[in-house]
Design a protein around this motif. Structure first.
Motif, PDB file in Angstrom:
ATOM      1  N   ASP A 168       0.893  -1.097   0.117  1.00 51.32           N
ATOM      2  CA  ASP A 168      -0.002   0.001  -0.030  1.00 51.32           C
ATOM      3  C   ASP A 168       1.039   1.198  -0.006  1.00 51.32           C
ATOM      4  OD1 ASP A 168      -2.933  -1.110   0.398  1.00 51.32           O
ATOM      5  OD2 ASP A 168      -1.689  -2.124   2.222  1.00 51.32           O
ATOM      6  N   ALA A 169       2.099   0.985   0.523  1.00 52.78           N
ATOM      7  CA  ALA A 169       2.982   2.266   0.618  1.00 52.78           C
ATOM      8  C   ALA A 169       4.460   1.782   0.731  1.00 52.78           C
ATOM      9  CB  ALA A 169       2.751   3.077   2.099  1.00 52.78           C
ATOM     10  N   ALA A 170       5.162   2.601  -0.100  1.00 55.98           N
ATOM     11  CA  ALA A 170       6.541   2.416  -0.179  1.00 55.98           C
ATOM     12  C   ALA A 170       7.430   3.525   0.249  1.00 55.98           C
ATOM     13  CB  ALA A 170       6.824   1.887  -1.643  1.00 55.98           C
ATOM     14  N   ALA A 171       8.700   3.321   1.061  1.00 55.83           N
ATOM     15  CA  ALA A 171       9.403   4.192   1.208  1.00 55.83           C
ATOM     16  C   ALA A 171      10.767   3.909   0.246  1.00 55.83           C
ATOM     17  CB  ALA A 171      10.163   4.117   2.656  1.00 55.83           C
ATOM     18  N   LEU A 172      11.101   4.850  -0.546  1.00 56.27           N
ATOM     19  CA  LEU A 172      12.082   4.638  -1.537  1.00 56.27           C
ATOM     20  C   LEU A 172      13.452   5.570  -1.363  1.00 56.27           C
ATOM     21  CD1 LEU A 172       9.604   4.396  -4.411  1.00 56.27           C
ATOM     22  CD2 LEU A 172      10.829   2.448  -3.524  1.00 56.27           C
ATOM     23  N   PRO A 173      14.518   5.323  -1.575  1.00 54.16           N
ATOM     24  CA  PRO A 173      15.738   6.188  -1.593  1.00 54.16           C
ATOM     25  C   PRO A 173      15.974   6.841  -2.586  1.00 54.16           C
ATOM     26  CG  PRO A 173      16.444   3.852  -2.083  1.00 54.16           C
ATOM     27  CD  PRO A 173      15.021   3.835  -1.818  1.00 54.16           C
ATOM     28  N   GLY A 193       3.771  -0.626  -7.639  1.00 51.23           N
ATOM     29  CA  GLY A 193       2.626  -0.451  -7.488  1.00 51.23           C
ATOM     30  C   GLY A 193       1.760   0.250  -6.203  1.00 51.23           C
ATOM     31  N   ALA A 194       2.526   0.740  -5.437  1.00 54.71           N
ATOM     32  CA  ALA A 194       2.120   1.241  -4.388  1.00 54.71           C
ATOM     33  C   ALA A 194       0.946   2.530  -4.429  1.00 54.71           C
ATOM     34  CB  ALA A 194       3.256   1.874  -3.325  1.00 54.71           C
ATOM     35  N   ASP A 195       0.213   2.637  -3.366  1.00 55.03           N
ATOM     36  CA  ASP A 195      -0.804   3.756  -3.605  1.00 55.03           C
ATOM     37  C   ASP A 195      -0.017   5.096  -2.914  1.00 55.03           C
ATOM     38  OD1 ASP A 195      -2.990   2.264  -4.399  1.00 55.03           O
ATOM     39  OD2 ASP A 195      -3.301   1.648  -2.179  1.00 55.03           O
ATOM     40  N   VAL A 196       0.843   4.893  -2.412  1.00 54.52           N
ATOM     41  CA  VAL A 196       1.589   5.977  -1.467  1.00 54.52           C
ATOM     42  C   VAL A 196       2.981   5.855  -1.612  1.00 54.52           C
ATOM     43  CG1 VAL A 196       1.983   7.665   0.373  1.00 54.52           C
ATOM     44  CG2 VAL A 196      -0.307   6.675  -0.090  1.00 54.52           C
ATOM     45  N   VAL A 197       3.928   6.744  -2.002  1.00 52.21           N
ATOM     46  CA  VAL A 197       5.332   6.644  -1.850  1.00 52.21           C
ATOM     47  C   VAL A 197       5.682   7.692  -1.217  1.00 52.21           C
ATOM     48  CG1 VAL A 197       5.558   5.217  -4.234  1.00 52.21           C
ATOM     49  CG2 VAL A 197       5.567   7.387  -4.239  1.00 52.21           C
ATOM     50  N   PHE A 198       6.943   7.470  -0.413  1.00 54.14           N
ATOM     51  CA  PHE A 198       7.761   8.415   0.489  1.00 54.14           C
ATOM     52  C   PHE A 198       9.041   8.572  -0.090  1.00 54.14           C
ATOM     53  CE2 PHE A 198       4.503   6.319   3.244  1.00 54.14           C
ATOM     54  CZ  PHE A 198       3.814   7.230   3.375  1.00 54.14           C
ATOM     55  N   PRO A 199       9.786   9.716  -0.033  1.00 48.13           N
ATOM     56  CA  PRO A 199      11.229   9.407  -0.472  1.00 48.13           C
ATOM     57  C   PRO A 199      11.723   9.492   0.788  1.00 48.13           C
ATOM     58  CG  PRO A 199      10.275  11.903  -0.230  1.00 48.13           C
ATOM     59  CD  PRO A 199       9.126  11.184  -0.334  1.00 48.13           C
ATOM     60  N   MET A 200      13.051   8.867   0.771  1.00 46.26           N
ATOM     61  CA  MET A 200      13.925   8.723   1.947  1.00 46.26           C
ATOM     62  C   MET A 200      15.499   8.877   1.302  1.00 46.26           C
ATOM     63  SD  MET A 200      13.763   4.953   3.328  1.00 46.26           S
ATOM     64  CE  MET A 200      14.201   3.368   2.333  1.00 46.26           C
ATOM     65  N   HIS A 201      16.323   8.685   2.589  1.00 48.40           N
ATOM     66  CA  HIS A 201      17.715   8.542   1.975  1.00 48.40           C
ATOM     67  C   HIS A 201      18.234   9.587   1.156  1.00 48.40           C
ATOM     68  CE1 HIS A 201      21.960   6.758   1.331  1.00 48.40           C
ATOM     69  NE2 HIS A 201      21.450   5.886   2.391  1.00 48.40           N
ATOM     70  N   GLU A 218       9.673  12.758 -11.338  1.00 49.17           N
ATOM     71  CA  GLU A 218       9.678  11.643 -11.849  1.00 49.17           C
ATOM     72  C   GLU A 218       8.926  10.473 -11.826  1.00 49.17           C
ATOM     73  OE1 GLU A 218      12.066  11.019 -13.822  1.00 49.17           O
ATOM     74  OE2 GLU A 218      13.565  12.477 -13.895  1.00 49.17           O
ATOM     75  N   VAL A 219       8.111  10.635 -10.614  1.00 51.66           N
ATOM     76  CA  VAL A 219       7.059   9.643 -10.309  1.00 51.66           C
ATOM     77  C   VAL A 219       5.755   9.863 -11.622  1.00 51.66           C
ATOM     78  CG1 VAL A 219       5.216   8.995  -8.739  1.00 51.66           C
ATOM     79  CG2 VAL A 219       7.366   9.407  -7.913  1.00 51.66           C
ATOM     80  N   LYS A 220       5.549  11.210 -11.733  1.00 52.59           N
ATOM     81  CA  LYS A 220       4.668  11.538 -12.588  1.00 52.59           C
ATOM     82  C   LYS A 220       5.137  11.016 -13.998  1.00 52.59           C
ATOM     83  CE  LYS A 220       2.662  15.167  -9.995  1.00 52.59           C
ATOM     84  NZ  LYS A 220       2.575  16.828  -9.918  1.00 52.59           N
ATOM     85  N   ALA A 221       6.281  11.496 -14.379  1.00 51.76           N
ATOM     86  CA  ALA A 221       7.144  10.926 -15.636  1.00 51.76           C
ATOM     87  C   ALA A 221       6.831   9.321 -15.889  1.00 51.76           C
ATOM     88  CB  ALA A 221       8.265  11.576 -15.912  1.00 51.76           C
ATOM     89  N   ALA A 222       7.098   8.697 -14.804  1.00 52.96           N
ATOM     90  CA  ALA A 222       7.015   7.145 -15.129  1.00 52.96           C
ATOM     91  C   ALA A 222       5.652   6.755 -15.252  1.00 52.96           C
ATOM     92  CB  ALA A 222       7.594   6.576 -13.769  1.00 52.96           C
ATOM     93  N   GLY A 223       4.451   7.540 -14.959  1.00 53.23           N
ATOM     94  CA  GLY A 223       3.333   7.174 -15.325  1.00 53.23           C
ATOM     95  C   GLY A 223       2.646   6.235 -14.012  1.00 53.23           C
ATOM     96  N   ALA A 224       3.255   6.457 -12.903  1.00 48.04           N
ATOM     97  CA  ALA A 224       3.007   5.822 -11.563  1.00 48.04           C
ATOM     98  C   ALA A 224       1.486   6.501 -11.248  1.00 48.04           C
ATOM     99  CB  ALA A 224       3.933   5.982 -10.569  1.00 48.04           C
ATOM    100  N   ALA A 225       0.637   5.495 -10.641  1.00 45.59           N
ATOM    101  CA  ALA A 225      -0.518   5.859 -10.146  1.00 45.59           C
ATOM    102  C   ALA A 225      -0.294   6.271  -8.526  1.00 45.59           C
ATOM    103  CB  ALA A 225      -1.367   4.774 -10.134  1.00 45.59           C
ATOM    104  N   ALA A 226       0.841   6.240  -8.082  1.00 45.29           N
ATOM    105  CA  ALA A 226       1.079   6.411  -6.673  1.00 45.29           C
ATOM    106  C   ALA A 226       0.945   7.943  -6.166  1.00 45.29           C
ATOM    107  CB  ALA A 226       2.439   5.881  -6.047  1.00 45.29           C
ATOM    108  N   GLU A 227       0.396   8.164  -5.270  1.00 45.16           N
ATOM    109  CA  GLU A 227       0.719   9.845  -4.682  1.00 45.16           C
ATOM    110  C   GLU A 227       2.170   9.847  -3.913  1.00 45.16           C
ATOM    111  OE1 GLU A 227      -1.288  12.474  -1.208  1.00 45.16           O
ATOM    112  OE2 GLU A 227      -2.237  10.454  -1.430  1.00 45.16           O
ATOM    113  N   THR A 228       2.794  10.766  -4.419  1.00 46.67           N
ATOM    114  CA  THR A 228       3.959  11.279  -3.627  1.00 46.67           C
ATOM    115  C   THR A 228       3.615  11.966  -2.402  1.00 46.67           C
ATOM    116  OG1 THR A 228       5.089  10.972  -5.731  1.00 46.67           O
ATOM    117  CG2 THR A 228       6.280  12.007  -3.832  1.00 46.67           C
ATOM    118  N   VAL A 229       4.180  11.518  -1.139  1.00 48.22           N
ATOM    119  CA  VAL A 229       4.049  12.328   0.153  1.00 48.22           C
ATOM    120  C   VAL A 229       5.485  12.552   0.654  1.00 48.22           C
ATOM    121  CG1 VAL A 229       3.212  12.135   2.351  1.00 48.22           C
ATOM    122  CG2 VAL A 229       1.858  11.221   0.765  1.00 48.22           C
TER     123      VAL A 229
END
Length: 248
Positions: A168-173, A193-201, A218-229
């Motif tokens: 449902d959510a992912a934390a990505l460096p 494929g997460a609904d929400v993604v968080f930047p970290m590191h 870049e999330v938008k450019a990739a066509g991801a459906a995720a909300e960036t928080v």
């Protein structure tokens, strides 16, 4: 499920009555938290670099969740007595941690102990944390958080993590240099494929200073459906199977 980011890769995760702390490193510019304020039941360590285990010695009462090699190092060096399964775990394994289920997944990175670069801490890892045990059956009522650890973009995100764990959510460096940068992390946001993604590191040291707005683009450019928080340091996001909401 409550997700609190304490800067860098440090996350405090609460699943019902169970508290998990991932990669404790409070000497970073994003947090004002005194590490002594936290009392986790489980200490999850993705790998042995000092910016991920520097404050592990503050939580001797917590059960260590890490590879056997890293678990042994932490027990010998910091005095921890308890390890999940008595010996640590490894890639692909799932363990029950109180009210949470923790699966160790692959991360593409290095994993030498900083105090002696010839000392291996086993495989670097990420973690998938859920409130139910993962099975091949899709479960819309299961809430799942993916902590990618220090990793580059890897096909396992789209081949294994997305279809099997359905996070449902992912934390990505996003800091680049040592891990993915914003572009790779944007693709990862689409792949997992997460609904929400968080930047970290990011922003901890000069080599990883990055504007998180780059990640959003870049999330938008990739066509991801995720909300960036983009969380502020020490900010909490409450996640459930119906979505999530921020709780300052």
């Amino acid at each position: 499920m409550e997700l609190t980011w304490h800067g860098h890769s440090t996350w405090h995760v609460v699943v019902d009555d169970t508290e998990l702390l991932i990669d404790p490193f409070f000497d970073n510019p994003k947090t004002d938290t005194d590490p002594e304020e936290l009392d986790p039941d489980y200490l999850l360590l993705t790998h042995g670099h000092s910016d991920h285990i520097a404050d592990a010695d503050r939580y001797e009462g917590a059960t260590v969740v890490a590879t056997p090699e890293l678990t042994g190092y932490v027990q010998e060096t910091f005095g921890h007595e308890h390890a999940v399964g008595g010996m640590g775990m490894n890639i692909g394994g799932t363990v029950e941690c109180g009210d949470a289920w923790v699966t160790m997944v692959r991360a593409d990175h290095s994993n030498g102990i900083d105090t002696g670069y010839g000392t291996s801490a086993g495989m670097p890892a990420g973690f998938v944390i859920g409130d139910k045990k993962p099975t091949q059956e899709s479960d819309a009522d299961c809430t799942t958080f993916y902590h990618a650890g220090d990793t580059g973009l890897m096909s396992e995100m789209v081949d294994v993590i997305a279809p099997f764990f359905e996070p449902d959510a992912a934390a990505l460096p996003i800091g680049d240099h040592f891990t993915m940068g914003p572009a790779g992390a944007g693709i990862a946001a689409d792949w997992v494929g997460a609904d929400v993604v968080f930047p970290m590191h990011y922003d901890t040291f000069p080599p990883i200073e990055v504007d998180p707005e780059e990640f959003e683009r870049e999330v938008k450019a990739a066509g991801a459906a995720a909300e960036t928080v983009v969380l502020e340091g020490d900010e909490t996001y409450v996640l459930d199977e119906h979505g999530g909401y921020e709780d300052s």
